[in-house]
Design a protein around this motif. Structure first.
Motif, short mmCIF file in Angstrom:
data_model
loop_
_atom_site.label_atom_id
_atom_site.label_comp_id
_atom_site.label_asym_id
_atom_site.label_seq_id
_atom_site.Cartn_x
_atom_site.Cartn_y
_atom_site.Cartn_z
N UNK A 64 1.07 -1.13 0.06
CA UNK A 64 0.16 -0.08 -0.11
C UNK A 64 0.79 1.41 -0.16
N UNK A 65 2.02 1.10 0.78
CA UNK A 65 2.88 2.30 0.87
C UNK A 65 3.48 2.75 -0.47
N UNK A 66 3.93 1.54 -1.28
CA UNK A 66 4.55 1.71 -2.55
C UNK A 66 3.55 2.47 -3.48
N UNK A 67 2.25 2.02 -3.57
CA UNK A 67 1.05 2.78 -4.49
C UNK A 67 0.94 3.97 -4.04
N UNK A 68 0.47 4.29 -2.78
CA UNK A 68 0.32 5.71 -2.20
C UNK A 68 1.18 6.40 -2.53
N UNK A 69 2.82 6.12 -2.39
CA UNK A 69 3.83 7.08 -2.79
C UNK A 69 3.67 7.57 -4.26
N UNK A 70 3.43 6.54 -5.09
CA UNK A 70 3.26 6.69 -6.65
C UNK A 70 2.21 7.53 -7.13
N UNK A 71 1.17 7.45 -6.36
CA UNK A 71 -0.35 8.16 -6.47
C UNK A 71 -0.08 9.70 -5.83
N UNK A 72 0.83 9.96 -5.04
CA UNK A 72 0.84 11.13 -4.11
C UNK A 72 0.68 12.47 -5.08
N UNK A 73 -0.41 13.29 -4.66
CA UNK A 73 -0.50 14.36 -5.52
C UNK A 73 -1.82 14.38 -6.58
N UNK A 74 -2.14 13.11 -6.70
CA UNK A 74 -3.48 12.98 -7.70
C UNK A 74 -4.61 13.11 -6.87
N UNK A 75 -4.56 13.00 -5.44
CA UNK A 75 -5.90 13.23 -4.72
C UNK A 75 -6.69 12.02 -4.69
N UNK A 76 -7.88 12.52 -4.08
CA UNK A 76 -9.03 11.20 -4.04
C UNK A 76 -8.35 9.88 -3.97
N UNK A 77 -7.65 9.48 -2.84
CA UNK A 77 -7.07 8.40 -2.62
C UNK A 77 -7.73 7.20 -2.29
N UNK A 78 -9.09 7.21 -2.30
CA UNK A 78 -9.97 6.03 -2.42
C UNK A 78 -9.57 5.33 -3.48
N UNK A 79 -9.22 6.21 -4.71
CA UNK A 79 -9.10 5.30 -6.06
C UNK A 79 -7.61 4.54 -5.96
N UNK A 248 -8.31 11.08 5.04
CA UNK A 248 -7.14 11.06 4.44
C UNK A 248 -6.63 9.49 4.95
N UNK A 249 -7.51 8.60 4.64
CA UNK A 249 -7.26 7.18 5.00
C UNK A 249 -5.96 6.57 4.70
N UNK A 250 -5.30 5.83 5.67
CA UNK A 250 -3.79 5.13 5.11
C UNK A 250 -2.71 6.20 4.72
N UNK A 329 10.94 13.13 5.02
CA UNK A 329 9.52 13.22 5.36
C UNK A 329 8.93 12.99 3.86
N UNK A 330 9.32 13.30 2.87
CA UNK A 330 8.72 13.29 1.48
C UNK A 330 8.76 11.62 1.19
N UNK A 331 9.51 10.69 1.74
CA UNK A 331 9.46 9.41 1.35
C UNK A 331 8.16 8.68 1.93
N UNK A 332 7.35 9.39 2.67
CA UNK A 332 6.28 9.01 3.04
C UNK A 332 5.16 9.35 2.16
N UNK A 333 3.84 8.61 2.31
CA UNK A 333 2.84 8.89 1.42
C UNK A 333 2.04 10.08 2.14
N UNK A 339 1.26 18.03 2.62
CA UNK A 339 2.56 18.20 1.87
C UNK A 339 2.98 19.49 1.31
N UNK A 340 1.88 20.25 1.47
CA UNK A 340 1.90 21.86 0.77
C UNK A 340 2.36 22.60 2.16
N UNK A 341 2.34 22.21 3.26
CA UNK A 341 2.66 22.94 4.42
C UNK A 341 4.16 22.79 4.52
N UNK A 342 4.73 21.96 3.98
CA UNK A 342 6.16 21.49 4.38
C UNK A 342 7.28 22.76 4.17
N UNK A 343 7.23 23.65 3.38
CA UNK A 343 8.05 24.60 3.09
C UNK A 343 7.88 25.71 4.46
N UNK A 344 6.65 25.92 4.98
CA UNK A 344 6.33 26.87 6.17
C UNK A 344 7.05 25.91 7.19
#
Length: 357
Positions: A64-79, A248-250, A329-333, A339-344
């Motif tokens: 699940x972690x591998x898939x979520x990482x590649x999906x990161x940024x597409x949103x709607x994580x239930x997909x 934000x499941x999983x 931290x960006x190695x995590x899904x 994620x958009x808060x990270x610079x701050x």
């Protein structure tokens, strides 16, 4: 009409990676990614995903972690979650081959009538309608249909009208209808002079293109004030993995709480109380700043970032807690909302550590 549509499609279709194959796995993957996401965004995600998981069997073996990482940024994580569930079912119940008929396709997780029709028609050349937003717009304008496209009770009518146009080239017809809606019969300012169906189009003849399609008004988006806790210990910050339900499941993120601006307790106190109640944890409060807002489908998050520091590195498996270096931290899904808060966060932690020194 269909002959003119297909002639136009043969000459004008875009060169997209999922159009170079009849592999139902890749067609399914592209259709899931294209839900709520623009084609230009999906192309790079699709190519990376196929490189990592070239077959449904490879995807079924992924974590699940591998898939979520590649999906990161597409949103709607239930997909993304349904991708894994669907891959497992195809491998387990169908020996790694997607079924060709609509009935069996609809039994797969995350596949509804549109996606089932798209796979059946595009991959297997079955005469099945695939009615997405683009097709709904084309059909509603073509026939001046006043039935709202976002009411489920009218879906059968639009499928029927689409099916009536179907030719002996179902795969190309389905993609041609989608392409026409995406490139010519656009939501605003349609290029009617370029449309192969112009002579038969009811809305063009009546000069009412802007009146179609008809939609019922959406529920007003609600706003929430979200407190996010950034707990720092040395060079590390506290992350938690959200459970398998909810917005934000999983996914990984920072402890957060819905703040009540009308409560007697201050916002800072509400955040501290949340950490104490949920994690039995009382880090030392430093300061807070306004974070970046984030818009989901029906919710807008206005965020406040609360910074804490501690020498007590708590750990837990329920929920799963980890201390992570900020650079890692960006190695995590992570969901885009966090994620958009990270610079701050990075800038504020630097200030905290400089003050301590």
């Amino acid at each position: 009409m269909s002959k003119e549509l297909l002639k136009w499609y043969d000459l004008n279709k875009r060169d997209l990676p999922w159009r170079m194959t009849k592999d139902p796995y890749k067609i399914w993957l592209s259709e899931i990614m294209l839900q709520q996401t623009q084609v230009t965004t999906v192309i790079s995600y699709f190519n990376r995903f196929v490189d990592a998981f070239p077959s449904v069997e490879a995807l079924a073996l992924a974590t699940e972690e591998q898939v979520f990482k590649l999906w990161e940024g597409l949103g709607y994580y239930s997909r993304a979650k349904n991708l894994i569930r669907c891959a497992h079912k195809v491998v387990t119940d169908y020996h790694g081959k997607f079924p060709e008929n609509i009935e069996d396709l609809l039994k797969l997780p995350g596949i509804g009538p549109y996606t089932a029709g798209a796979i059946a028609s595009i991959a297997f050349d079955k005469p099945e309608p695939a009615v997405d937003g683009n097709v709904l717009r084309v059909v509603s304008r073509l026939y001046c249909l006043s039935e709202p496209i976002n009411e489920s009770k009218h879906q059968a009518l639009y499928r029927q009208k689409t099916m009536a146009l179907m030719t002996d080239r179902p795969s190309d017809f389905t993609q041609a209808m989608m392409e026409l809606g995406a490139m010519v019969c656009t939501p605003k300012g349609p290029s009617c002079s370029s449309c192969p169906l112009i002579e038969k189009c009811c809305s063009f003849k009546s000069k009412k293109q802007a009146n179609f399609p008809v939609k019922v008004k959406k529920v007003k988006q609600r706003e929430e004030l979200i407190g996010i806790a950034i707990v720092v210990s040395g060079q590390q910050v506290l992350l938690m993995k959200h459970n398998n339900t909810g917005l934000l499941a999983n996914l990984w993120g920072f402890p957060r709480v819905l703040l009540d601006e009308t409560a007697l307790d201050s916002l800072e106190k509400q955040m501290e109380s949340h950490l104490e109640m949920e994690f039995d944890f009382q880090p030392e409060y430093s300061h807070s700043i306004v974070g970046k807002a984030h818009v989901f489908t029906h919710i807008k998050w206005n965020t406040i970032l609360f910074f804490f520091h501690t020498d007590d590195k708590i750990s837990s498996e329920m929920p799963l807690l980890e201390w992570v270096y900020l650079k890692d931290i960006t190695s995590k899904a992570l969901p885009t909302a966090l994620k958009k808060q990270l610079v701050i966060i990075d800038d504020e932690i630097d200030r905290m550590q400089n003050a301590i020194r």
